[in-house]
Design a protein around this motif. Structure first.
Motif, short mmCIF file in Angstrom:
data_model
loop_
_atom_site.label_atom_id
_atom_site.label_comp_id
_atom_site.label_asym_id
_atom_site.label_seq_id
_atom_site.Cartn_x
_atom_site.Cartn_y
_atom_site.Cartn_z
N ARG A 236 -7.29 12.54 -19.36
CA ARG A 236 -6.05 12.47 -18.58
C ARG A 236 -5.97 13.63 -17.59
O ARG A 236 -5.61 13.44 -16.42
CB ARG A 236 -4.84 12.50 -19.54
CG ARG A 236 -3.49 12.38 -18.85
CD ARG A 236 -2.41 12.07 -19.86
NE ARG A 236 -2.22 13.16 -20.79
CZ ARG A 236 -1.36 14.16 -20.59
NH1 ARG A 236 -0.63 14.20 -19.48
NH2 ARG A 236 -1.22 15.11 -21.48
N LEU A 237 -6.34 14.84 -18.04
CA LEU A 237 -6.33 16.00 -17.16
C LEU A 237 -7.38 15.87 -16.06
O LEU A 237 -7.18 16.35 -14.94
CB LEU A 237 -6.57 17.28 -17.95
CG LEU A 237 -5.49 17.70 -18.95
CD1 LEU A 237 -5.79 19.08 -19.50
CD2 LEU A 237 -4.10 17.67 -18.31
N VAL B 189 -5.03 23.22 -11.82
CA VAL B 189 -4.11 22.34 -12.54
C VAL B 189 -4.64 22.04 -13.94
O VAL B 189 -3.90 22.08 -14.92
CB VAL B 189 -3.90 21.03 -11.74
CG1 VAL B 189 -3.12 20.01 -12.57
CG2 VAL B 189 -3.17 21.31 -10.45
N ARG B 190 -5.93 21.75 -14.03
CA ARG B 190 -6.53 21.47 -15.35
C ARG B 190 -6.40 22.69 -16.27
O ARG B 190 -6.03 22.55 -17.43
CB ARG B 190 -8.01 21.10 -15.19
CG ARG B 190 -8.24 19.75 -14.54
CD ARG B 190 -9.68 19.31 -14.71
NE ARG B 190 -10.61 20.23 -14.07
CZ ARG B 190 -11.90 20.34 -14.41
NH1 ARG B 190 -12.37 19.61 -15.40
NH2 ARG B 190 -12.69 21.17 -13.78
N TYR C 279 -4.22 25.07 -16.09
CA TYR C 279 -2.81 25.31 -16.41
C TYR C 279 -2.36 24.46 -17.60
O TYR C 279 -1.70 24.97 -18.53
CB TYR C 279 -1.95 25.01 -15.19
CG TYR C 279 -0.47 25.00 -15.48
CD1 TYR C 279 0.23 26.19 -15.70
CD2 TYR C 279 0.24 23.80 -15.53
CE1 TYR C 279 1.59 26.18 -15.98
CE2 TYR C 279 1.60 23.78 -15.81
CZ TYR C 279 2.27 24.97 -16.03
OH TYR C 279 3.61 24.96 -16.31
N TYR C 280 -2.73 23.17 -17.58
CA TYR C 280 -2.32 22.29 -18.67
C TYR C 280 -3.01 22.65 -19.99
O TYR C 280 -2.41 22.54 -21.07
CB TYR C 280 -2.58 20.82 -18.32
CG TYR C 280 -1.53 20.23 -17.42
CD1 TYR C 280 -0.27 19.89 -17.93
CD2 TYR C 280 -1.77 19.99 -16.08
CE1 TYR C 280 0.71 19.35 -17.12
CE2 TYR C 280 -0.80 19.46 -15.25
CZ TYR C 280 0.44 19.13 -15.77
OH TYR C 280 1.40 18.60 -14.96
N LYS D 231 -1.21 25.64 -21.37
CA LYS D 231 0.04 25.25 -22.03
C LYS D 231 -0.23 24.75 -23.45
O LYS D 231 0.61 24.92 -24.35
CB LYS D 231 0.75 24.16 -21.22
CG LYS D 231 1.43 24.67 -19.95
CD LYS D 231 2.11 23.55 -19.20
CE LYS D 231 3.24 22.95 -20.01
NZ LYS D 231 3.96 21.89 -19.25
N LYS D 232 -1.40 24.16 -23.63
CA LYS D 232 -1.76 23.62 -24.94
C LYS D 232 -2.25 24.71 -25.89
O LYS D 232 -1.87 24.74 -27.07
CB LYS D 232 -2.87 22.57 -24.75
CG LYS D 232 -3.12 21.69 -25.96
CD LYS D 232 -2.14 20.56 -25.99
CE LYS D 232 -2.52 19.54 -27.05
NZ LYS D 232 -1.52 18.45 -27.12
N SER E 118 -8.86 28.83 -22.16
CA SER E 118 -8.40 27.74 -21.29
C SER E 118 -9.25 27.60 -20.04
O SER E 118 -9.60 26.49 -19.64
CB SER E 118 -6.93 27.97 -20.90
OG SER E 118 -6.10 28.04 -22.03
#
Length: 199
Positions: free
Chosen positions: A75-76, A96-97, A99-100, A103-104, A111
């Motif tokens: 999805r990312l 963006v990838r 960042y998500y 967050k996880k 990350s």
């Protein structure tokens, strides 16, 4: 964030310029006359490429990173591919990838290190393909001939280094060496990146 906003501003400017510059009647004619089978094949290939990217990305995460599933990364990857096409450079999609994932996991090295490693592997692969292709390039310059012969050796050496770092047992040995020279920022960065991938 500032770089992301700058990319967004540049993209918006280019997009607005294209709206006024491009002849949309010609574009519509090209799309209308396109072979449906080729369009379907192109779309299928693009989706397959994104899936392979997600699978490659998933290989850089240790199994104990609970919550980072292949479906989540897929999805990312689609979100990142969207921003890569929207922004002038692929850095926006990577940001963006990352960042998500942050967050996880709430851990910056774990990350962003897989994304950095993924980019390094991709760049090294492109360099390897280019160095092999150069062997079929004809030139009379002795210096260029030496460069063409030297590049594959460099690629092979770097690939061996990457493979050694990828094996946990080898990494533990190399890690003990990197600890002693981690005062040098480059070696510290290398240790942090590979260490985050190994978990």
């Amino acid at each position: 964030m500032k770089k992301f906003m700058l990319n967004a501003l540049i993209t918006g400017t280019i997009a607005v310029s294209m709206i006024y510059i491009l002849d949309w009647n010609i574009i519509w004619r090209v799309v209308k006359n396109a072979e449906t089978l080729f369009v379907i094949a192109a779309l299928t290939g693009q989706i397959l490429i994104v899936f392979i990217m997600a699978l490659r990305w998933h290989c850089f995460f240790p199994e104990k990173n609970v919550g980072v599933s292949l479906l989540f990364l897929l999805r990312l990857s689609f979100i990142g591919a969207f921003f890569n096409n929207l922004l002038p450079a692929s850095v926006g999609g990577d940001a963006v990838r990352g960042y998500y994932i942050y967050k996880k996991l709430n851990d910056i090295p774990r990350s962003f290190s897989p994304i950095l490693a993924e980019r390094m592997i991709g760049m090294l692969t492109s360099l390897s393909i280019g160095s092999l292709a150069l062997q079929f390039f004809e030139t009379s310059s002795p210096m260029m001939v030496n460069i063409f012969l030297f590049l594959p050796l460099v690629c092979i050496t770097v690939w061996i280094g990457v493979l050694l770092l990828a094996v946990p047992a080898c990494f533990q040995f190399i890690d003990r060496i990197l600890i002693r020279v981690e005062s040098v920022k480059l070696f510290k960065l290398l240790r942090d990146v590979v260490g985050a991938i190994h978990g």
